[in-house]
Design a protein around this motif. Structure first.
Motif, PDB file in Angstrom:
ATOM      1  N   ARG A  40       0.840  -1.206   0.000  1.00 22.27           N
ATOM      2  CA  ARG A  40       0.000   0.000   0.000  1.00 22.27           C
ATOM      3  C   ARG A  40       0.873   1.252   0.000  1.00 22.27           C
ATOM      4  O   ARG A  40       1.871   1.312   0.706  1.00 22.27           O
ATOM      5  CB  ARG A  40      -0.919  -0.010   1.227  1.00 22.27           C
ATOM      6  CG  ARG A  40      -1.834   1.199   1.268  1.00 22.27           C
ATOM      7  CD  ARG A  40      -3.002   1.029   2.223  1.00 22.27           C
ATOM      8  NE  ARG A  40      -2.588   0.538   3.513  1.00 22.27           N
ATOM      9  CZ  ARG A  40      -3.384  -0.161   4.325  1.00 22.27           C
ATOM     10  NH1 ARG A  40      -4.620  -0.455   3.985  1.00 22.27           N
ATOM     11  NH2 ARG A  40      -2.949  -0.585   5.488  1.00 22.27           N
ATOM     12  N   LEU A  63      -2.521   5.258  -5.722  1.00 25.13           N
ATOM     13  CA  LEU A  63      -2.836   4.045  -4.957  1.00 25.13           C
ATOM     14  C   LEU A  63      -2.838   2.817  -5.846  1.00 25.13           C
ATOM     15  O   LEU A  63      -3.263   1.739  -5.428  1.00 25.13           O
ATOM     16  CB  LEU A  63      -4.203   4.189  -4.274  1.00 25.13           C
ATOM     17  CG  LEU A  63      -4.406   5.449  -3.431  1.00 25.13           C
ATOM     18  CD1 LEU A  63      -5.768   5.432  -2.752  1.00 25.13           C
ATOM     19  CD2 LEU A  63      -3.296   5.560  -2.380  1.00 25.13           C
ATOM     20  N   ASP A 252      -8.226   0.843   2.419  1.00 26.22           N
ATOM     21  CA  ASP A 252      -7.318   1.933   2.013  1.00 26.22           C
ATOM     22  C   ASP A 252      -7.929   3.293   2.352  1.00 26.22           C
ATOM     23  O   ASP A 252      -7.248   4.180   2.864  1.00 26.22           O
ATOM     24  CB  ASP A 252      -7.074   1.909   0.494  1.00 26.22           C
ATOM     25  CG  ASP A 252      -6.220   0.746   0.039  1.00 26.22           C
ATOM     26  OD1 ASP A 252      -5.732  -0.005   0.902  1.00 26.22           O
ATOM     27  OD2 ASP A 252      -6.061   0.589  -1.194  1.00 26.22           O
TER      28      ASP A 252
END
Ligand SMILES: Cc1ncc(COP(=O)(O)O)c(C=O)c1O
Ligand SMILES: [Zn+2]
Length: 412
Positions: A40, A63, A252
């Protein structure tokens, strides 16, 4: 980490187990067998600045595992999220929203997101031929996106693919091999081809990048709800890329502070009863799936040995979610219910989702005011044969004005 180059590194991790070597199948976790992910990217995003960005899968490109200027799938994603008032009113969910990936670009399914992401990665690596193994829609996405990118597409299908899906892949000029076997048999053969490096496969060796594409659904839903998470999400499941990555996408958003903190939505899996390894395992409290041989009209969901089955069970359990198995008749009924209430024509995968929403409301698993996002992942135009019985409702009459007038007045 906070740079694009970090996202472009070849490091892959399991969200549950970290970095785990698996010399046998390098794209799967050596510990649990789940598809690995790029790490991530803990970048701080300015939500206001995002408004100016293109409405596509690369909107939050920091991302995602792509370079700064991707070229494949620039019209993919940012599908409508609609408040389904009529359907919701009928089944007892006041805040039911439909994420309409049945209108995705270019081939009308959620697979356009994942294939675009993998193909982008393949092209960045210099590939000129890219393959896939597919229950129908991945092949359509690859055929179309690869044609536009001047990449050669090779598609491996099992038997039983709907005619329209075969035609759509073929018309784009893809090389298609239809093997006489189930998806799981074809997948096992293709896995060997991918391991030998014969050709890159979007959903085998490139699978970690392919899977990231599905997170974009969660990113969009959060933004479309005004940077809020829904309380529930209902997801159709075959190999469980979609379910696991939608869950990662919501994680996320919370982790990066882009939405309300908290546990994220409850994740509800929707499977066809004729191919329900995850719903069966969930019902028996098991943490691993027992593979099955599919027998359902929901061909796109006919994967008896889901790669991310165990990871899906873990995420469903941790979110206090559920897993349903819907018989074929109820799938068809639900396709008609969605069309006649919301004007949306879905393929069986969407029928499975609508039927699951109805069941969860009826059983009180979801209460009437809770917010629910149901992912309608594929388009009914490709699977018209499953609702062919609706032709019986067409009234056949002679082309005679008096007869037509009489028939019309009777009908009104
Ligand atoms: C329309 C549609 N919805 C859902 C799925 C399930 O996707 P996954 O394999 O990520 O579980 C598929 C898979 O082929 C599909 O074609
Ligand atoms: Zn793992």
């Amino acid at each position: 980490m906070s740079t694009d180059s970090a996202m472009n590194s070849e490091v892959l991790v399991c969200r549950r187990h970290g970095v785990t070597a698996n010399p046998a199948v390098p794209w799967l976790c050596g510990e649990c067998g789940a598809t690995l992910s790029p790490p991530r990217n803990d970048v701080v995003m300015d939500v206001d600045a995002l408004r100016e960005r293109p409405e596509n899968i690369y909107r939050l490109h920091e991302l995602l595992p792509v370079g700064r200027t991707p070229s494949i799938g620039l019209h993919t994603g940012w599908t409508p999220l609609v408040h389904a008032r009529q359907l919701g009113g009928l089944i007892g969910l006041e805040n039911l929203y439909l994420k309409l990936d049945c209108y995705n670009w270019p081939s009308y399914s959620y697979k356009d997101r994942v294939v675009a992401m993998a193909l982008q990665r393949a092209v960045e690596r210099g590939a000129s031929t890219v393959a896939c193994v597919s229950t129908g829609n991945v092949g359509n996405s690859l055929a179309s996106l690869a044609a536009a990118a001047k990449v050669r597409a090779v598609i491996f299908y099992p038997s039983g693919i709907e005619p329209a899906k075969n035609i759509i892949s073929s018309v784009h000029g893809a090389e298609i091999f239809q093997l006489q076997g189930t998806f799981d048999q074809v997948n096992a053969i293709c896995r060997e081809l991918a391991l030998k490096g014969v050709v890159p496969f979007v959903n085998l060796d490139l699978r970690p990048y392919y899977a990231e594409g599905a997170k974009t659904i969660a990113y969009e839903v959060v933004e479309q709800l005004g940077w809020r998470q829904p309380s529930n999400v209902i997801v159709p499941v075959a190999g469980a890329t979609l379910l696991t990555r939608i869950a990662h996408g919501f994680e996320d958003m919370s982790h990066l502070g882009m939405t309300d903190a908290g546990g994220g939505p409850r994740i509800h899996a929707a499977q066809a009863a004729g191919c329900a390894p995850i719903a069966d395992a969930f019902a028996h409290g098991e943490s691993a799936v027992r593979p099955c041989v599919p027998d359902t009209l929901a061909k796109s969901l006919a994967i008896g040995n889901p790669t991310d089955g165990a990871a899906a069970l873990d995420l469903i359990g941790r979110s206090n979610g559920s897993a349903s198995a819907i018989p074929d008749e109820e799938i068809v009924e639900s396709i008609e219910l969605l069309a006649s209430t919301e004007g949306v024509f879905t393929e069986p995968a969407g029928g499975v989702v609508v039927a699951t929403a109805r069941r969860l409301a009826k059983e009180g698993v979801i209460s009437p005011q809770e917010s629910v996002v149901a992912v309608i992942s594929g388009n009914g135009l490709k699977t018209q044969e499953v609702v062919a019985s609706s032709l019986e409702r067409v009234t056949q009459i002679p082309a005679d004005a008096d007869t037509v007038t009489g028939a019309l007045l009777d009908a009104l």
